[in-house]
Design an enzyme around this catalytic site. Structure first.
Site, PDB file in Angstrom:
ATOM      1  CG  HIS A 145      -5.679  -2.544   2.269  1.00  0.00           C
ATOM      2  ND1 HIS A 145      -4.814  -2.451   3.338  1.00  0.00           N
ATOM      3  CD2 HIS A 145      -6.043  -1.275   1.974  1.00  0.00           C
ATOM      4  CE1 HIS A 145      -4.654  -1.184   3.674  1.00  0.00           C
ATOM      5  NE2 HIS A 145      -5.395  -0.449   2.853  1.00  0.00           N
TER       6      HIS A 145
ATOM      7  CG  ASP B 120      -8.343   1.559   3.459  1.00  0.00           C
ATOM      8  OD1 ASP B 120      -7.171   1.630   3.881  1.00  0.00           O
ATOM      9  OD2 ASP B 120      -8.633   1.457   2.254  1.00  0.00           O
TER      10      ASP B 120
ATOM     11  CG  ASP C 105      -3.323   1.701   0.918  1.00  0.00           C
ATOM     12  OD1 ASP C 105      -2.915   1.983  -0.224  1.00  0.00           O
ATOM     13  OD2 ASP C 105      -4.449   2.042   1.323  1.00  0.00           O
TER      14      ASP C 105
ATOM     15  CG  HIS D  62      -3.117   3.956   5.253  1.00  0.00           C
ATOM     16  ND1 HIS D  62      -3.096   2.742   5.895  1.00  0.00           N
ATOM     17  CD2 HIS D  62      -3.896   3.786   4.164  1.00  0.00           C
ATOM     18  CE1 HIS D  62      -3.827   1.877   5.222  1.00  0.00           C
ATOM     19  NE2 HIS D  62      -4.324   2.480   4.154  1.00  0.00           N
TER      20      HIS D  62
END
Length: 1253
Positions: free
Chosen positions: A208, A210, A322, A604
């Protein structure tokens, strides 16, 4: 005589005879043609349609015509052209074919020559800009009625009903594991059930990434993401059964641009083999609470188009693990983009337990609405998998027991000391059997939560596989476990392999024929991570509103630039404007960057405000830079579209000036002197000197009435519209404490300077307010003219009521003599128009009541509508960037934040167009309530504007500021379900409100008494409303924030937050970087119709119009030529061709008209664009007391799109495509006309429009 002529046999006689026969034949054919035309017209009128008139160059003419007119002859020619192009089939109204005879021989040749001379392609024959012979718009019978009823769809699960039944303090909450004896007993029984399908496991390695959080986007790429992609692509060629998934296209694009071609080809091979899967494919993994529909879809389109052009891949599975709570907009968008399924992660811990208990973790997510009387379809529905445990890490996802799962995270990097690196042991021949047994026990328990006995097991975490050592460790250890299990398959009765989410969905569809259906969403999200007690993630709905507003600003300006660019670029191409084409192609790269910067901020951890302050500043600078770029692009495109016979550049200036990202945009005075030097101009201005032009752009595809304000250096001006008519409805307002340093020696706006001893009225700037009637998708050139003071109408000047706004002892006047300034009258303050009467408290200055009026202006009973500003006290360490929680140690959750400001000023302004009350509490708050007197529908709404500045810390620490409306709306429902209430309660009356989601839909929110205010706050992006059987109270806003209705009759929105402490969710900082923000709202009070059971609640048409107006206000530009000669401009440019109405139906929103990039040269624009249309659902029974027919004629609301076009552009093809435009040319369906487009209420559709070169 005739005989003699023939006997003589002269050539002249034969000529006369030939001419006579020719005349007879011509008369015959003319008579036959008229009969055919009459038949065609009779047929068309009988079907309530109009015949299309095609000019052959994309133009159209409206009006009734006779058979002998040139227009009728033009129609007749185009019928023949259409006949030739369709190979003998004349396309009817809605795509049906009518057989017509084709002439042969010389006549056919002549028709073909006419067709070739017209230079028209297949779609040119379909009139994109035409009106009909009888002046009406072509109707589409499939469009539906003007008034329709939307029901709530029928599903097995409705989230707000189940949510209220949950036990929010279960026994297992302190252990943080819901797996109890009941689950264990069911698991044991399943193992003995021989009818249960065999266990199948898909192990899915993932990382993941970001795009900004603790580091900036670029820093993350340089330190982690680039290395992850390099390592994975290299290692997967060595490990031939390893799989991997990737979601963030923003990182993938950066990597691709820098990767070696061998690596690029290797990635393509891996994708083609199915081992490397692109999931979702958005530019980012979007937040689902704060993001507006435009930005949410645009980042998805940007990611998908990049994938198509570079990797030729179309994602089919969503991966959203997420975002902090999940809404129902994303699954709708993915479904309409032809996705097969989606995976979600972060939902309330009680939902996790419920899905596990019910074995319904795989469900069909269904739109909340269904049109009454229409058959149910699969449109918008998506198979969704809820990850059954807390988080997507290995520890939190292999099974119900995290302490066991820790043993199977094999990352061990020298220098890193973590709970998993200490506990995990590598797999060897000695321990493989025992480890495999332990792991399978966890996997089996996971699969036991689903009836199909299939488990998807993610193996990864944030920025994992960034070290070569970890890639080897994770793969080799899992490979040993998988090989051992498969070698003993008969013993374990399991099938396990590396896989992807697509493999999972394929398998469960093979095993299961039906899934439960669900409607609703999963807000508010709550975890129990840190202390084994609920923590509600409702703070981020409002955190850092300045950045949320900045994102909305870029969204508005990018959308305007997209539409203008598409139209102007193709206009330049078709009209051969070489210089304009060069400019547009050169600037197109900035458009791409703006799309990507806006998309990046929908991440997010970006729009949520949950990144570190330095990272937020990086986002802010990106947004600011792109706003500057797209505004410049708007100016250059408008210059080309409006010039009349010239080709000048750089003469338009936006009215707004932006110094840097951290300050609000500032209105600049219009340069009346022509040289741009306002100071010199003001000093030397004569009574009748000075004139200037300005341009207003309406980016909406509907006509609109707008109250426009601009700044002028002098008050004695008049406004002349595009028709050369002076606008009589005009008002001059004062500008208080202007922001320029030369005026006050201080920075900031009214709120920032109000703490000074005197409130001053500027003598250098004035606000000119007038009402503009703007055509749909149009540019209009207005003029502002300085008039002689003797001829100036003084009643246009606003009257000011204010105590302390003058200073008798001052040696120089500090208030303009043009304004009448009076002392504020004693008693409560009253404002009135033909729709309402407002009453304000004389001390606080806040609204108290609203008295509505009937159509005859007879007053009704006063309605309580008190406005209150207060704040919640933050619970230290439990309320932060993510979380919201009130301080439990205080007796009262709320505090009065205005008590600390003794310098309170109330200013009343009254004028011909608007009257308002402004109350100023020091530098903290400037609150304005305004009503209008335009004798239009605008008067039915109430405008509110708040300037809020928390000031530097430590002021206003642990403060969560809200604005609350206290009304007498009876928005309650009676609940008698015992499982919702406390044991001693039998009946409860719970408040209900409706919150919008992403500007796309509304959800019903019922108060849950078992949890506090933090669990009853919900995100809104465009608005919210409360209602009873009499009235609906609607609040519309410009940007994302949290909203709640915690007590009956109340509706509140959170405005800003400051928490000094971190909330232990990873960011590691409090929120102390507050900035001056300006919040704008509309309040609408409408009559309610008779209540209909099971009706899905929709806003009124007026509410939708006002919401669009807030989100996409008109753009205003000054014409500034400096010392150059004046430029000649068209008075108006209508960019939307739509027959007689010149507007799309009032409920059809042109969400975007987005130019596609060339597939091979991706930094250059193509001739194709994606036209995204949204038919915004509305309830026509609400607000019938308000007449909006001036902007929304009732007779055009249900005719469909009719024959439309853009700026008379010739269109080569109009094709259906997926929502993100991913269908290839052979997969797209060609349409013959815009009239063939059908949109159901609430529906989103995308069409590929290819313009002719």
């Amino acid at each position: 005589m005739t005989f003699k002529l023939f006997r003589r046999g002269s050539a002249r006689c034969f000529g006369l005879l030939s001419a006579f026969v020719t005349i007879l034949l011509c008369l015959y054919y003319i008579s036959m043609g008229q009969q055919q035309e009459t038949t065609l017209q009779t047929q068309t009128q009988g079907k309530d349609t109009t015949a299309a008139l095609n000019s052959g160059i994309g133009g159209g003419i409206a009006g009734t015509t006779s058979f002998n007119s040139p227009l009728q002859q033009l129609y007749k020619t185009n019928v023949h052209n259409k006949n030739i192009r369709s190979g003998g089939d004349m396309v009817g109204k809605y795509g049906g074919a009518q057989k017509l005879p084709i002439d042969s021989g010389a006549n056919a040749t002549q028709q073909q020559q006419q067709h070739l001379a017209s230079g028209m392609t297949a779609l040119d024959g379909i009139d994109m800009n035409a009106a009909a012979t009888n002046g009406e718009i072509m109707k589409n019978p499939d469009w539906g009625d003007v008034c329709y009823v939307m029901d709530e769809s029928e599903t097995n699960i409705t989230t707000n009903e189940e949510y209220g039944k949950f036990d929010f303090q279960p026994e297992w909450i302190h252990t943080k594991e819901y797996w109890d004896r009941g689950f264990e007993e069911r698991f044991a029984a399943q193992k003995k059930d021989f009818k249960r399908p065999p266990l199948k496991i898909f192990v899915v390695p993932h990382s993941h990434n970001d795009p900004g959080w603790l580091k900036t986007f670029v820093n993350y790429f340089q330190t982690d993401s680039r290395q992850i992609l390099n390592l994975i692509i290299t290692k997967m060629q060595e490990y031939t059964d390893m799989t991997f998934i990737w979601s963030e296209i923003s990182f993938l694009q950066l990597w691709w641009d820098q990767a070696h071609p061998t690596k690029q080809r290797a990635l393509k091979r891996l994708i083609k083999s199915g081992r490397f899967e692109i999931t979702t494919g958005g530019w980012v993994m979007t937040d689902e609470a704060n993001v507006h529909l435009y930005a949410m879809l645009d980042q998805l389109i940007e990611g998908h188009q990049w994938l198509r052009n570079n990797l030729n891949v179309t994602p089919t599975v969503g991966w959203s693990i997420d975002p902090f709570g999940h809404g129902s907009t994303v699954p709708y968008l993915l479904s309409v983009s032809n996705f097969e399924g989606a995976i979600i992660q972060r939902i309330h811990y009680a939902w996790k337990q419920w899905f596990a208990r019910q074995q319904k973790g795989d469900f069909i997510w269904t739109p909340y609405w269904q049109q009454r009387g229409k058959a149910t379809t699969q449109h918008g529905k998506l198979l969704t998998h809820n990850m059954p445990f807390d988080i997507y890490s290995i520890k939190g996802s292999c099974g119900p027991h995290p302490f066991i799962c820790l043993n199977f995270d094999f990352r061990k990097i020298p220098g890193e000391y973590t709970e998993y690196s200490v506990k995990a042991q590598f797999i060897t021949d000695d321990n493989v059997e025992s480890k495999a047994q332990v792991l399978l026990e966890q996997y089996s328990r996971t699969a036991s939560l689903f009836p199909h006995n299939v488990a998807l097991i993610p193996v990864g975490d944030d920025f994992r596989y960034n070290k070569e050592r970890e890639v080897d460790q994770q793969y080799m250890n899992y490979k040993k476990l998988i090989d051992h299990i498969m070698a003993n398959k008969r013993l374990y009765n399991v099938d396990i392999s590396f896989g992807t989410p697509r493999d999972y969905f394929n398998e469960i569809r093979r095993r299961t024929t039906s899934f439960p259906t669900l409607k609703g969403d999963f807000f508010v999200y709550s975890d129990i991570f840190s202390e084994g007690r609920p923590a509600y993630w409702s703070g981020y709905y409002t955190t850092r509103p300045f950045y949320k507003l900045l994102s909305a600003d870029l969204e508005h300006n990018l959308r305007a630039a997209e539409i203008l660019f598409t139209i102007s670029y193709n206009t330049a191409r078709q009209q051969r404007h070489a210089n304009a084409i060069k400019i547009f192609e050169k600037n197109y790269e900035k458009m791409i960057h703006a799309r990507r910067n806006l998309g990046l901020f929908q991440h997010h951890d970006a729009i949520t405000g949950t990144s570190k302050a330095a990272v937020m500043r990086d986002y802010g600078m990106r947004l600011f830079e792109s706003i500057q770029d797209v505004v410049k692009m708007q100016e250059s495109t408008i210059e080309m579209l409006l010039q009349d016979g010239s080709a000048r550049h750089n003469f338009l200036l936006s009215e707004l000036e932006r110094d840097n990202f951290s300050k609000l945009a500032r209105k600049t005075p219009i340069p009346l002197g022509g040289n741009g030097n306002i100071d010199d101009f003001v000093d030397d201005l004569t009574a009748n000197a000075g004139t200037a032009s300005f341009v207003i752009f309406n980016s909406l595809a509907q006509k609109r009435l707008e109250v426009i304000t601009l700044r002028s250096p002098v008050p004695n001006v008049k406004i002349v519209n595009e028709r050369g008519e002076e606008i009589r409805l005009m008002q001059i307002n004062p500008v208080w404490n202007i922001t320029d340093a030369y005026e006050m020696g201080l920075g900031g706006g009214m709120a920032a300077n109000s703490g000074t001893a005197h409130i001053r009225v500027s003598t250098r700037q004035y606000e000119v307010m007038f009402v503009a009637e703007l055509d749909a998708l149009s540019l209009a050139t207005y003029n502002i003219v300085v008039v002689d003071e003797k001829n100036f109408s003084h009643p246009t000047m606003a009257t000011i009521y204010c105590d302390g706004c003058t200073d008798a002892s001052a040696t120089t006047a500090n208030i303009s003599t043009e304004f009448i300034v009076r002392a504020k009258p004693s008693g409560d303050i009253q404002l009135e128009n033909n729709f309402m009467l407002l009453l304000f408290d004389q001390k606080s200055g806040f609204l108290k009541t609203i008295t509505r009026k009937q159509r005859n202006e007879q007053a009704l009973k006063p309605m309580q509508c008190a406005i209150k500003f207060a704040a919640y006290r933050s619970a230290q360490f439990h309320s932060g960037a993510y979380l919201f929680k009130t301080d439990p140690e205080q007796n009262e959750a709320e505090k009065d934040v205005l008590d600390q400001y003794e310098d309170v000023r109330i200013i009343i302004s009254s004028g011909t167009i608007a009257s308002d009350v402004t109350v100023i509490y020091g530098p903290f708050l400037a609150h304005t309530v305004r009503i209008f007197k335009t004798h239009t529908h605008i008067d039915a709404a109430l405008y509110i504007e708040n300037d809020i500045d928390f000031e530097p810390p430590p002021k206003n620490r642990e403060t969560e500021l809200f604005m609350r409306f206290v009304t007498d709306v009876d928005n309650i429902i009676t609940v008698r379900r015992d499982d919702v209430l406390k044991e001693r309660d039998a009946v409860a009356e719970l408040p209900v409100f409706y919150s919008d989601q992403n500007g796309f839909q509304y959800h019903k929110r019922i108060k849950v008494p078992a949890i506090g205010i933090e669990g009853n706050y919900f995100p809104i992006t465009s608005g919210a409303f409360i209602q009873d059987s009499r009235v609906r109270f609607t609040l519309l806003t410009t940007h994302a924030q949290g909203a709640a209705s915690y007590e009956p009759g109340q509706l509140e929105v959170m405005l800003d937050r400051r928490t000094l402490y971190d909330d232990y969710r990873g960011m590691g900082e409090g929120i102390v970087d507050s900035r001056l923000t300006r919040h704008k709202f509309w309040i609408l009070i409408e009559d309610m119709p008779t209540k209909m059971e099971n009706a899905y609640q929709l806003p009124s048409l007026l509410a939708n119009q006002l919401a669009n107006s807030l989100r996409y206000p008109p753009n205003l530009y000054y014409v500034e030529t400096f010392d150059a000669p004046a430029v000649k401009l068209k008075t108006k440019a209508k960019l939307l061709d739509h027959g007689g109405s010149a507007a799309l139906p009032c409920d059809v929103h042109l969400l975007n008209l987005r130019t596609l990039s060339e597939e091979q040269l991706q930094l250059f624009p193509s001739a194709s664009a994606l036209m995204v249309l949204h038919r915004q659902g509305y309830d026509c029974a609400i607000g019938q007391n308000i007449d909006i027919t001036r902007i929304c004629p009732a007779d055009t609301a249900a005719v469909g799109l009719g024959q439309m076009g853009f700026n008379k552009l010739r269109i080569a093809r109009l094709e259906t495509t997926s929502l993100t435009g991913m269908l290839h040319e052979g997969e797209r369906k060609c349409l013959n006309s815009f009239a063939e487009i059908t949109l159901n209420p609430m529906e989103l559709r995308t069409f590929n429009v290819t313009f002719k070169f």
